[in-house]
Design a protein around this motif. Structure first.
Motif, PDB file in Angstrom:
ATOM      1  N   LEU A 291       0.858  -1.180   0.000  1.00 44.08           N
ATOM      2  CA  LEU A 291       0.000   0.000   0.000  1.00 44.08           C
ATOM      3  C   LEU A 291       0.891   1.226   0.000  1.00 44.08           C
ATOM      4  CD1 LEU A 291      -2.759   1.466   0.307  1.00 44.08           C
ATOM      5  CD2 LEU A 291      -2.495   1.201   2.786  1.00 44.08           C
ATOM      6  N   SER A 292       0.708   2.095  -0.983  1.00 44.91           N
ATOM      7  CA  SER A 292       1.507   3.323  -1.083  1.00 44.91           C
ATOM      8  C   SER A 292       0.731   4.487  -0.482  1.00 44.91           C
ATOM      9  CB  SER A 292       1.862   3.626  -2.546  1.00 44.91           C
ATOM     10  OG  SER A 292       2.858   2.752  -2.997  1.00 44.91           O
ATOM     11  N   TRP A 293       1.333   5.110   0.517  1.00 41.65           N
ATOM     12  CA  TRP A 293       0.787   6.289   1.181  1.00 41.65           C
ATOM     13  C   TRP A 293       0.901   7.445   0.194  1.00 41.65           C
ATOM     14  CZ3 TRP A 293      -1.927   6.796   5.416  1.00 41.65           C
ATOM     15  CH2 TRP A 293      -1.948   7.998   6.116  1.00 41.65           C
ATOM     16  N   TRP A 294      -0.229   8.085  -0.148  1.00 41.08           N
ATOM     17  CA  TRP A 294      -0.217   9.029  -1.268  1.00 41.08           C
ATOM     18  C   TRP A 294      -0.741  10.404  -0.881  1.00 41.08           C
ATOM     19  CZ3 TRP A 294      -2.902   8.003  -6.669  1.00 41.08           C
ATOM     20  CH2 TRP A 294      -2.136   8.603  -7.677  1.00 41.08           C
ATOM     21  N   PHE A 295      -2.074  10.522  -0.670  1.00 38.50           N
ATOM     22  CA  PHE A 295      -2.671  11.824  -0.369  1.00 38.50           C
ATOM     23  C   PHE A 295      -3.407  11.769   0.967  1.00 38.50           C
ATOM     24  CE2 PHE A 295      -2.620  11.949  -5.114  1.00 38.50           C
ATOM     25  CZ  PHE A 295      -1.781  13.061  -5.260  1.00 38.50           C
ATOM     26  N   PRO A 296      -2.722  12.092   2.079  1.00 39.31           N
ATOM     27  CA  PRO A 296      -3.394  12.156   3.377  1.00 39.31           C
ATOM     28  C   PRO A 296      -3.747  13.607   3.727  1.00 39.31           C
ATOM     29  CG  PRO A 296      -1.028  12.087   3.702  1.00 39.31           C
ATOM     30  CD  PRO A 296      -1.255  12.148   2.200  1.00 39.31           C
TER      31      PRO A 296
END
Length: 367
Positions: free
Chosen positions: A259-264
Motif C-alpha cells: 500500500l503506497s501512502w499518497w494523499f493524506p
C-alpha cells in the motif's frame, strides 16, 4: 502508433500505454515478480495506462529479444524530446521493468525512445541502468506488516511508547467530545474524497507549495484509479468519521501486498485530536488484515513517518542527459533549481527557515 528502434541485440517498440496488449501486461507483471522487486503499484502497467489517459505524452518502450518482451520502460515525452518518469510529480516509485540479467546503456535507451533527457525523483533501488545518473539518494520510510498488526504495535510501543499511547488517548477524546468514531478502510464515498482534496489543496496553499489538485490531470488520475478494479493497482480511500462527519482521509494505491501512502489530509477544525494519526493507525491495522505486507510512506521528511516506520528503502533523484540540444535545454532549465533544493534540504537549519518562508508565502496567498 507503433514505432520501432534498435538497441544492441534488442528490438524496441514505442507504444502508447493503451496499445499494450493483455499479454504485454501479463509479461510486465511476470518480469516484476521474477526480479524480486516489491509489488509497488506505481510500477504496475495499470498505473502507466491510467497516466496515459490523462497525459498525452505518455509512452512505453517495449524491449524485445527474439520477438519476446524482456523489458518495459514507461515515460512521458515533452518538447525537444525532454523525458520524465511516468507520472512524475505524483509517482512514488519509478524506473524500467527489466528481466534479470538484461544490461542496457541509459543514453542508448533514451536515443531509441527519441528522448534527449529523462528525469526521475523516486527511482527505486536496484535500477542499475539509471542509478549512476542519480544526484541524490533519499530515504523512503516503510512500515512492515508481514508479521501482523499486533507484532507491529509491539515494536511501535518499544520504539515510541508515548506516541501510541497519546494517539489512542486522542481517539477516545474525539469520541467523547465530538461523537462516535467510525473508520472505513475502503470507502466508496465521493463526498469524503472531495473533502480530502479540499483539505489537501488548502494544505498545499498554506505551506506555500504548488497545489497538485489544481492540476486537472492529477485530479482526473485520482478519479480513474479510484474506479480501478485491478488487484495490482487500485485506489483505496480510507476515511475517519466522527459523528458521521469525515475528519481525516487518505487516498492511496495498493497492490496485493503493498500500500503506497499518497494523499493524506484532515479537517483542521479537529486538529487537537490528531485525526490524521488516528486514521493512520486504523489504516495500518485494516491493511494488515487485508493482506498488505508493506506500507510505503514515500520519500520526504515528516515527524510522523519517523514514528511509524520500521525501516527505510532507498530512492534516487536525478536525470539522464544526452549530449543533444534538448538535453542541454533540460540542464539549463532544471538543474540549477534542483541543485538549490538539494543544498537547502541537506542543511536542516536552512531547510527549516525555507519551510517557514513558504508558510509565510502561503498565508499571504490566503489573504
Amino acid at each position: 502508433m507503433t514505432q520501432e528502434a534498435e538497441l544492441p541485440g534488442k528490438r524496441v517498440l514505442i507504444l502508447k500505454p493503451d496499445e499494450l496488449s493483455p499479454s504485454d501486461q501479463k509479461m510486465w507483471r511476470e518480469i516484476r515478480t521474477e526480479s524480486g522487486a516489491p509489488a509497488n503499484p506505481f510500477l504496475d502497467p495499470a498505473f502507466t495506462s491510467a497516466v496515459g489517459q490523462v497525459r498525452p505524452g505518455a509512452r512505453v518502450a517495449v524491449l524485445q529479444d527474439d520477438g519476446s518482451p524482456v523489458g518495459f520502460f514507461p515515460y512521458e515525452r515533452g518538447p525537444l524530446g525532454q523525458g520524465r518518469a511516468i507520472g512524475l510529480g505524483v509517482s512514488d516509485s519509478q524506473g524500467a521493468v527489466l528481466r534479470p540479467g538484461i544490461r542496457l546503456d541509459a543514453r542508448r535507451l533514451l536515443r531509441s525512445c527519441a528522448l534527449s533527457s529523462w528525469e526521475f525523483d523516486n527511482l527505486e533501488a536496484g535500477q542499475g541502468v539509471f542509478v549512476p545518473h542519480a544526484v541524490e539518494e533519499l530515504a523512503s520510510p516503510v512500515v512492515d506488516l508481514g508479521e501482523g498488526f499486533e507484532r507491529y504495535t509491539q515494536r511501535l510501543r518499544a520504539k515510541s511508547p508515548g506516541f501510541l499511547r497519546q494517539t489512542l488517548a486522542k481517539e477516545r477524546r474525539l469520541a467523547r467530545q465530538v461523537g462516535e468514531v467510525r473508520f472505513a478502510y475502503d470507502a466508496r464515498d465521493p463526498g469524503a474524497l472531495r473533502a480530502l482534496m479540499g483539505w489537501k489543496s488548502a494544505q498545499y496553499r498554506r505551506t506555500g507549495r504548488r497545489d497538485r489538485f489544481a492540476q486537472e490531470w492529477i485530479t482526473r488520475l485520482v478519479g480513474l484509479l479510484g474506479q480501478s478494479e485491478e488487484p495490482e493497482c487500485r485506489g483505496v480511500l480510507s476515511v475517519l468519521y466522527a459523528a458521521d462527519r469525515p475528519v481525516a482521509a487518505h487516498f492511496g494505491l495498493r497492490s496485493r501486498t503493498v500500500l503506497s501512502w499518497w494523499f493524506p489530509a484532515y479537517d483542521r477544525a479537529y486538529a487537537k485530536y490528531s485525526p490524521g494519526l488516528v486514521l493512520q493507525l486504523r489504516m495500518l491495522q485494516a491493511a494488515a488484515a487485508d493482506g498488505v505486507e508493506t506500507v510505503d510512506l514515500g520519500s520526504g521528511p515528516a515527524r510522523y513517518k519517523e514514528s511509524l516506520k520500521t525501516r527505510d528503502l532507498r530512492v534516487y533523484e536525478g536525470v539522464v542527459v544526452r549530449p543533444v540540444p534538448g538535453g542541454a535545454a533540460h540542464w539549463v532549465g532544471r538543474e540549477p533549481a534542483r541543485a538549490a533544493r538539494r543544498f537547502v534540504r541537506n542543511r536542516p537549519r536552512l531547510a527549516g527557515a525555507a519551510a517557514r518562508t513558504l508558510e509565510g508565502v502561503g498565508r499571504l496567498r490566503g489573504h
